[in-house]
Design a protein around this motif. Structure first.
Motif, PDB file in Angstrom:
ATOM      1  N   PHE A  69       0.799  -1.233   0.099  1.00  0.00           N
ATOM      2  CA  PHE A  69      -0.048   0.009   0.075  1.00  0.00           C
ATOM      3  C   PHE A  69       0.725   1.347  -0.170  1.00  0.00           C
ATOM      4  N   LEU A  70       0.679   2.112  -1.072  1.00  0.00           N
ATOM      5  CA  LEU A  70       1.291   3.334  -1.171  1.00  0.00           C
ATOM      6  C   LEU A  70       0.733   4.535  -0.295  1.00  0.00           C
ATOM      7  N   THR A  71       1.473   5.147   0.353  1.00  0.00           N
ATOM      8  CA  THR A  71       0.613   6.231   1.260  1.00  0.00           C
ATOM      9  C   THR A  71       1.958   7.433   1.392  1.00  0.00           C
ATOM     10  N   ASP A  72       0.948   8.528   1.276  1.00  0.00           N
ATOM     11  CA  ASP A  72       1.780   9.771   2.049  1.00  0.00           C
ATOM     12  C   ASP A  72       1.923   9.762   3.433  1.00  0.00           C
ATOM     13  N   GLY A  73       1.288   8.959   4.137  1.00  0.00           N
ATOM     14  CA  GLY A  73       1.344   8.948   5.540  1.00  0.00           C
ATOM     15  C   GLY A  73       0.759  10.183   6.128  1.00  0.00           C
ATOM     16  N   GLY A  74       0.281  11.158   5.688  1.00  0.00           N
ATOM     17  CA  GLY A  74      -0.281  12.454   6.261  1.00  0.00           C
ATOM     18  C   GLY A  74       0.407  13.566   5.987  1.00  0.00           C
ATOM     19  N   VAL A  75       1.568  13.449   4.870  1.00  0.00           N
ATOM     20  CA  VAL A  75       2.275  14.687   4.299  1.00  0.00           C
ATOM     21  C   VAL A  75       1.408  15.482   3.595  1.00  0.00           C
ATOM     22  N   PHE A 126      -9.784   8.582   4.318  1.00  0.00           N
ATOM     23  CA  PHE A 126      -8.871   8.670   5.410  1.00  0.00           C
ATOM     24  C   PHE A 126      -7.930   7.545   5.609  1.00  0.00           C
ATOM     25  N   ARG A 127      -7.879   6.817   4.984  1.00  0.00           N
ATOM     26  CA  ARG A 127      -7.051   5.406   4.883  1.00  0.00           C
ATOM     27  C   ARG A 127      -5.644   5.925   4.219  1.00  0.00           C
ATOM     28  N   ARG A 128      -5.875   7.214   3.687  1.00  0.00           N
ATOM     29  CA  ARG A 128      -4.390   7.477   2.822  1.00  0.00           C
ATOM     30  C   ARG A 128      -3.720   8.557   3.686  1.00  0.00           C
ATOM     31  N   ASN A 129      -4.109   8.820   4.820  1.00  0.00           N
ATOM     32  CA  ASN A 129      -3.686  10.124   5.655  1.00  0.00           C
ATOM     33  C   ASN A 129      -2.894   9.790   7.012  1.00  0.00           C
ATOM     34  N   SER A 130      -2.466   8.389   7.002  1.00  0.00           N
ATOM     35  CA  SER A 130      -1.516   8.322   8.230  1.00  0.00           C
ATOM     36  C   SER A 130      -1.040   6.783   8.181  1.00  0.00           C
ATOM     37  N   LEU A 131       0.332   6.657   8.959  1.00  0.00           N
ATOM     38  CA  LEU A 131       0.693   5.336   8.675  1.00  0.00           C
ATOM     39  C   LEU A 131       0.057   4.241   9.335  1.00  0.00           C
ATOM     40  N   GLU A 132      -0.508   4.911  10.756  1.00  0.00           N
ATOM     41  CA  GLU A 132      -1.624   4.010  11.454  1.00  0.00           C
ATOM     42  C   GLU A 132      -2.537   3.371  10.823  1.00  0.00           C
ATOM     43  N   ALA A 133      -3.137   4.207   9.768  1.00  0.00           N
ATOM     44  CA  ALA A 133      -4.386   3.872   8.978  1.00  0.00           C
ATOM     45  C   ALA A 133      -3.965   2.914   7.830  1.00  0.00           C
ATOM     46  N   ALA A 134      -2.623   3.088   7.375  1.00  0.00           N
ATOM     47  CA  ALA A 134      -1.966   2.180   6.303  1.00  0.00           C
ATOM     48  C   ALA A 134      -1.850   0.896   6.699  1.00  0.00           C
ATOM     49  N   VAL A 135      -1.291   0.925   8.088  1.00  0.00           N
ATOM     50  CA  VAL A 135      -1.254  -0.598   8.800  1.00  0.00           C
ATOM     51  C   VAL A 135      -2.583  -1.237   8.715  1.00  0.00           C
ATOM     52  N   LEU A 174      -2.453  -7.537   2.835  1.00  0.00           N
ATOM     53  CA  LEU A 174      -1.235  -6.783   2.136  1.00  0.00           C
ATOM     54  C   LEU A 174       0.136  -7.120   2.715  1.00  0.00           C
ATOM     55  N   GLN A 175       1.102  -6.989   1.888  1.00  0.00           N
ATOM     56  CA  GLN A 175       2.348  -7.572   2.436  1.00  0.00           C
ATOM     57  C   GLN A 175       3.351  -6.304   2.948  1.00  0.00           C
ATOM     58  N   GLY A 176       2.810  -5.334   2.879  1.00  0.00           N
ATOM     59  CA  GLY A 176       3.648  -4.025   3.256  1.00  0.00           C
ATOM     60  C   GLY A 176       3.090  -2.556   2.682  1.00  0.00           C
ATOM     61  N   ILE A 177       4.017  -1.677   3.293  1.00  0.00           N
ATOM     62  CA  ILE A 177       3.803  -0.298   3.062  1.00  0.00           C
ATOM     63  C   ILE A 177       4.903   0.462   2.164  1.00  0.00           C
ATOM     64  N   VAL A 178       4.590   1.158   1.219  1.00  0.00           N
ATOM     65  CA  VAL A 178       5.327   2.281   0.692  1.00  0.00           C
ATOM     66  C   VAL A 178       5.176   3.633   1.147  1.00  0.00           C
ATOM     67  N   SER A 179       6.058   4.196   1.976  1.00  0.00           N
ATOM     68  CA  SER A 179       5.426   5.459   2.322  1.00  0.00           C
ATOM     69  C   SER A 179       6.464   6.592   1.855  1.00  0.00           C
ATOM     70  N   GLU A 180       5.961   7.705   2.066  1.00  0.00           N
ATOM     71  CA  GLU A 180       6.594   8.946   1.745  1.00  0.00           C
ATOM     72  C   GLU A 180       7.721   9.043   2.891  1.00  0.00           C
ATOM     73  N   VAL A 181       8.831   9.523   2.535  1.00  0.00           N
ATOM     74  CA  VAL A 181       9.982   9.297   3.510  1.00  0.00           C
ATOM     75  C   VAL A 181       9.772  10.295   4.632  1.00  0.00           C
ATOM     76  N   LYS A 182       9.157  11.409   4.476  1.00  0.00           N
ATOM     77  CA  LYS A 182       8.973  12.531   5.504  1.00  0.00           C
ATOM     78  C   LYS A 182       7.971  11.978   6.319  1.00  0.00           C
ATOM     79  N   ALA A 183       6.947  11.092   6.124  1.00  0.00           N
ATOM     80  CA  ALA A 183       6.190  10.658   7.088  1.00  0.00           C
ATOM     81  C   ALA A 183       6.901   9.622   8.054  1.00  0.00           C
TER      82      ALA A 183
END
Length: 397
Positions: free
Chosen positions: A248-254, A260-269, A277-286
């Motif tokens: 799952f690709l996410t900005d992690g809240g950046v 809402f599922r796109r707005n935090s790392l907690e939601a991505a988890v 799913l097998q993992g997360i690809v996050s914006e490094v800033k998050a």
């Protein structure tokens, strides 16, 4: 080796008059924090590589028509030439964007709109409005002739500029990538959907079926994993096939989205856990804003990769390696591959695999863009703790 991720409050800090650390004590700290990340997929542990992995962004790096850094204008992104150049520079995977044309062909292109100029008028079209033949008529042609439809790109300030690069190549299909790119190179296939469109499940399923079928028919043992910013597309891809991991690709809240599922790392988890799913690809800033989230991701047995401009900074990549991130998606491929080899004690083969195919233009003119080899910094435990506490504040400001 990967480090177990730490909450910032868990990192030892030396106060004045307390225990003093020397550089050697960093080794002790690291040995205490060793962890083996991975995720169960159909009975086996999955991560993209047994080592810290470098993924080439859109091949050898994305293009920016206004960038003052010539590396951002070196090779046409998302092309066979760019993928093979990334392989020559030693990456394990390339990331690229796949969309589906009107006549149900999977093609590789990043932007939501493809732009050209016809009779001095700017023309913008969605990929799904074009047939394959129309899509391939944009940009440099396979016979090397200049296109009747030159590619333009819209800048952040709303201008349309010619998409110029040092080494050009034609647009391509997903099948062509499987056929013409070195077979040792893995593919991170981003399933691209427009943020401005509300897709029905039937629409998502239709496009995903086209892409998945292309992968099944052409992968022939190549390492492949999928990723998508669209939560429903990622979840549906996992339901439709179990051969290839889905992240799952996410900005992690950046940035903030209506989903809402796109707005935090907690939601991505939660998306990953509920959907298998097998993992997360996050914006490094998050991740750098909230390094404690790394431990939660790893405790959930999820792989964690990052993307973003900061991944072109070698010191940032080194820190990500230290806190247990599994890999990075980068634009400056030769530099980051070499620096990772330096700080992991591995080797960097900048000539790529011996069986690399030579389809497309040969790259001989970009060597002057590469800086000298990188030497990683040496951190004491005290310095490492200070950095982990300081970075979230720096990133927020």
């Amino acid at each position: 080796m990967a480090l177990k991720a730490l909450h910032v409050s868990d990192v030892p800090v030396t106060e004045p008059g307390g225990i003093s650390y020397n550089t050697d004590s960093t080794v002790t700290l690291i040995n205490q924090l060793l962890d083996g990340p991975g995720k169960q997929i159909d009975g086996s542990v999955w991560k993209p590589s047994s080592e810290f992995v470098v993924v080439g962004h859109r091949g050898s790096g994305m293009n920016k028509v206004l960038s003052s850094d010539k590396r951002m204008q070196a090779i046409m992104e998302n092309t066979i030439t760019s993928f093979n150049e990334a392989a020559r520079n030693g990456v394990r995977f390339v990331e690229f964007d796949v969309q589906v044309t009107r006549d149900d062909r999977a093609v590789i292109f990043h932007d939501d709109l493809i732009v050209t100029k016809e009779n001095e008028i700017i023309v913008e079209k969605h990929i799904n409005e074009l047939t394959l033949e129309e899509f391939l008529s944009y940009g440099l042609q396979t016979n090397g002739h200049t296109a009747e439809k030159p590619l333009l790109r819209k800048t952040p300030d709303g201008r349309f500029l010619e998409w110029k690069v040092l080494v050009d190549d034609s647009l391509c299909t997903l099948k062509e990538a499987f056929d013409k790119v070195d077979r040792s190179l893995g593919f991170n296939i981003e399933l691209k959907f427009n943020d401005e469109i509300d897709y029905s499940e039937d629409q998502l399923r239709h496009d995903l079926e086209v892409i998945i079928e292309d992968v099944r028919e052409n992968a022939r043992g190549r390492q492949v994993f999928f990723s998508s910013f669209h939560p429903d597309a990622a979840l549906l891809t996992r339901k439709m096939q179990n051969m290839y991991p889905v992240l799952f690709l996410t900005d992690g809240g950046v940035e903030t989205y209506k989903d809402f599922r796109r707005n935090s790392l907690e939601a991505a988890v939660q998306v990953c856990i509920l959907g298998g799913l097998q993992g997360i690809v996050s914006e490094v800033k998050a991740v750098l804003q909230n390094p404690g989230a790394v431990s939660k991701i790893k405790e959930s047995n999820l792989c964690l990769l990052t993307y973003g401009q900061l991944n072109n900074v070698e010191e940032t990549v080194y820190l990500e390696h230290l806190i247990g991130i599994d890999g990075v998606i980068v634009d400056f491929v030769p530099e980051i591959v070499q620096s990772v080899a330096d700080f992991t004690g591995g080797s960097s083969d900048l000539n790529g695999p011996a069986d690399l195919q030579d389809d497309g233009p040969q790259i001989t003119s970009t060597d002057s863009l590469r800086p000298p080899s990188y030497s990683p910094p040496k951190f004491s435990a005290h310095e490492l703790s200070f950095i982990l506490k300081l970075i979230p504040q720096l990133i927020r400001n």
